[in-house]
Scaffold this motif. Structure first.
Motif, PDB file in Angstrom:
ATOM      1  N   LEU A  99     -36.344   5.399 -30.083  1.00  0.00           N
ATOM      2  CA  LEU A  99     -36.222   4.326 -28.784  1.00  0.00           C
ATOM      3  C   LEU A  99     -34.723   4.058 -28.542  1.00  0.00           C
ATOM      4  CD1 LEU A  99     -39.151   1.762 -29.911  1.00  0.00           C
ATOM      5  CD2 LEU A  99     -38.969   3.280 -27.863  1.00  0.00           C
ATOM      6  N   ALA A 100     -33.915   4.068 -29.732  1.00  0.00           N
ATOM      7  CA  ALA A 100     -32.620   3.689 -29.534  1.00  0.00           C
ATOM      8  C   ALA A 100     -31.895   5.120 -28.670  1.00  0.00           C
ATOM      9  CB  ALA A 100     -31.807   3.661 -31.131  1.00  0.00           C
ATOM     10  N   GLY A 101     -32.207   6.115 -29.184  1.00  0.00           N
ATOM     11  CA  GLY A 101     -31.884   7.290 -28.275  1.00  0.00           C
ATOM     12  C   GLY A 101     -32.123   7.380 -26.855  1.00  0.00           C
ATOM     13  N   LEU A 102     -33.602   6.938 -26.732  1.00  0.00           N
ATOM     14  CA  LEU A 102     -33.907   6.557 -25.209  1.00  0.00           C
ATOM     15  C   LEU A 102     -33.070   5.639 -24.494  1.00  0.00           C
ATOM     16  CD1 LEU A 102     -35.891   7.290 -22.677  1.00  0.00           C
ATOM     17  CD2 LEU A 102     -37.450   5.512 -24.045  1.00  0.00           C
ATOM     18  N   ARG A 103     -32.817   4.584 -25.231  1.00  0.00           N
ATOM     19  CA  ARG A 103     -32.013   3.370 -24.431  1.00  0.00           C
ATOM     20  C   ARG A 103     -30.534   3.982 -24.203  1.00  0.00           C
ATOM     21  NH1 ARG A 103     -34.768   0.237 -28.121  1.00  0.00           N
ATOM     22  NH2 ARG A 103     -33.258   0.258 -29.608  1.00  0.00           N
ATOM     23  N   ARG A 104     -29.971   4.732 -25.321  1.00  0.00           N
ATOM     24  CA  ARG A 104     -28.695   5.350 -25.073  1.00  0.00           C
ATOM     25  C   ARG A 104     -28.759   6.348 -23.833  1.00  0.00           C
ATOM     26  NH1 ARG A 104     -28.597   5.404 -30.675  1.00  0.00           N
ATOM     27  NH2 ARG A 104     -29.328   7.569 -30.675  1.00  0.00           N
ATOM     28  N   ARG A 105     -29.782   7.207 -23.569  1.00  0.00           N
ATOM     29  CA  ARG A 105     -29.851   7.835 -22.592  1.00  0.00           C
ATOM     30  C   ARG A 105     -29.990   7.186 -21.069  1.00  0.00           C
ATOM     31  NH1 ARG A 105     -33.872  10.263 -19.491  1.00  0.00           N
ATOM     32  NH2 ARG A 105     -35.283   9.516 -20.714  1.00  0.00           N
ATOM     33  N   LEU A 106     -30.808   6.276 -20.981  1.00  0.00           N
ATOM     34  CA  LEU A 106     -30.862   5.575 -20.093  1.00  0.00           C
ATOM     35  C   LEU A 106     -29.536   5.005 -19.555  1.00  0.00           C
ATOM     36  CD1 LEU A 106     -34.391   3.998 -20.466  1.00  0.00           C
ATOM     37  CD2 LEU A 106     -33.895   5.672 -18.851  1.00  0.00           C
ATOM     38  N   VAL A 107     -28.928   4.347 -20.615  1.00  0.00           N
ATOM     39  CA  VAL A 107     -27.772   3.331 -20.168  1.00  0.00           C
ATOM     40  C   VAL A 107     -26.639   4.680 -19.609  1.00  0.00           C
ATOM     41  CG1 VAL A 107     -25.670   2.637 -21.109  1.00  0.00           C
ATOM     42  CG2 VAL A 107     -27.906   1.740 -21.628  1.00  0.00           C
ATOM     43  N   GLU A 156     -27.286   7.407 -18.183  1.00  0.00           N
ATOM     44  CA  GLU A 156     -27.700   8.025 -16.650  1.00  0.00           C
ATOM     45  C   GLU A 156     -27.337   6.645 -15.771  1.00  0.00           C
ATOM     46  OE1 GLU A 156     -31.732   8.936 -17.292  1.00  0.00           O
ATOM     47  OE2 GLU A 156     -31.412  10.900 -18.236  1.00  0.00           O
ATOM     48  N   ALA A 157     -27.833   5.548 -16.236  1.00  0.00           N
ATOM     49  CA  ALA A 157     -27.217   4.461 -15.017  1.00  0.00           C
ATOM     50  C   ALA A 157     -25.818   4.289 -14.966  1.00  0.00           C
ATOM     51  CB  ALA A 157     -27.931   3.226 -15.739  1.00  0.00           C
ATOM     52  N   VAL A 158     -25.241   4.468 -15.999  1.00  0.00           N
ATOM     53  CA  VAL A 158     -23.508   4.190 -15.736  1.00  0.00           C
ATOM     54  C   VAL A 158     -23.215   5.601 -14.784  1.00  0.00           C
ATOM     55  CG1 VAL A 158     -21.320   4.586 -16.859  1.00  0.00           C
ATOM     56  CG2 VAL A 158     -23.003   3.144 -17.760  1.00  0.00           C
ATOM     57  N   ALA A 159     -23.697   6.848 -14.990  1.00  0.00           N
ATOM     58  CA  ALA A 159     -23.355   7.777 -14.187  1.00  0.00           C
ATOM     59  C   ALA A 159     -23.586   7.711 -12.592  1.00  0.00           C
ATOM     60  CB  ALA A 159     -23.951   9.193 -14.860  1.00  0.00           C
ATOM     61  N   ARG A 210     -15.649   4.061  -8.436  1.00  0.00           N
ATOM     62  CA  ARG A 210     -14.929   4.063  -9.856  1.00  0.00           C
ATOM     63  C   ARG A 210     -15.841   3.644 -10.921  1.00  0.00           C
ATOM     64  NH1 ARG A 210      -9.545   1.609  -7.133  1.00  0.00           N
ATOM     65  NH2 ARG A 210      -8.682   3.493  -6.373  1.00  0.00           N
ATOM     66  N   CYS A 211     -16.675   3.083 -10.749  1.00  0.00           N
ATOM     67  CA  CYS A 211     -17.464   2.401 -11.712  1.00  0.00           C
ATOM     68  C   CYS A 211     -17.826   3.003 -12.970  1.00  0.00           C
ATOM     69  CB  CYS A 211     -18.882   1.749 -10.983  1.00  0.00           C
ATOM     70  SG  CYS A 211     -18.457   0.364 -10.290  1.00  0.00           S
ATOM     71  N   PRO A 212     -18.285   4.426 -12.867  1.00  0.00           N
ATOM     72  CA  PRO A 212     -18.556   4.995 -14.096  1.00  0.00           C
ATOM     73  C   PRO A 212     -17.440   5.445 -14.954  1.00  0.00           C
ATOM     74  CG  PRO A 212     -19.528   6.310 -12.303  1.00  0.00           C
ATOM     75  CD  PRO A 212     -18.761   5.116 -11.548  1.00  0.00           C
ATOM     76  N   ARG A 213     -16.325   5.793 -14.362  1.00  0.00           N
ATOM     77  CA  ARG A 213     -14.973   5.937 -15.454  1.00  0.00           C
ATOM     78  C   ARG A 213     -14.620   4.598 -16.081  1.00  0.00           C
ATOM     79  NH1 ARG A 213     -10.426   8.746 -12.083  1.00  0.00           N
ATOM     80  NH2 ARG A 213      -9.727   8.555 -14.139  1.00  0.00           N
ATOM     81  N   ARG A 242     -26.287  -3.843 -14.408  1.00  0.00           N
ATOM     82  CA  ARG A 242     -27.341  -4.676 -15.045  1.00  0.00           C
ATOM     83  C   ARG A 242     -28.592  -4.644 -13.995  1.00  0.00           C
ATOM     84  NH1 ARG A 242     -24.142  -8.109 -16.509  1.00  0.00           N
ATOM     85  NH2 ARG A 242     -23.512  -9.185 -14.795  1.00  0.00           N
ATOM     86  N   VAL A 243     -28.254  -4.473 -12.658  1.00  0.00           N
ATOM     87  CA  VAL A 243     -29.453  -4.524 -11.752  1.00  0.00           C
ATOM     88  C   VAL A 243     -30.178  -3.184 -12.050  1.00  0.00           C
ATOM     89  CG1 VAL A 243     -30.125  -4.176  -9.351  1.00  0.00           C
ATOM     90  CG2 VAL A 243     -28.511  -5.905 -10.208  1.00  0.00           C
TER      91      VAL A 243
END
Length: 85
Positions: free
Chosen positions: A16-24, A26-29, A34-37, A76-77
């Motif tokens: 679950l922690a790995g899934l959360r990290r992946r989702l975050v 992907e959402a950041v990317a 300029r937001c991802p950087r 967040r959205v």
């Protein structure tokens, strides 16, 4: 002292922690402009100063805070939509 508590996270917790990290990640990317950087730089340890961010991203130092707020609101959205869809 309780001895029945596990000393390590369970396999389920790790997945679950790995899934959360992946989702975050992907959402950041997927953030605009300029937001991802900017968000990635803010997650560095230690985070760079606003002066360093301004130089790195080629933006005025005074716009870092407002841009950061907009980027984090957008993130967040996206995460809310992903996790609660």
């Amino acid at each position: 002292m309780r001895t029945d508590l596990p000393s390590h996270p369970s396999a389920e917790d790790e997945v679950l922690a790995g899934l959360r990290r992946r989702l975050v990640r992907e959402a950041v990317a997927a953030l605009p402009g300029r937001c991802p950087r900017l968000v990635a730089a803010l997650a560095e340890d230690p985070p760079p100063s606003y002066r360093e961010l301004a130089d790195r991203l080629g933006m005025p130092r005074g716009s870092i805070g407002p841009t950061r707020a907009r980027c984090l609101a957008c993130l967040r959205v996206r995460l809310h939509a992903e996790w609660y869809a």
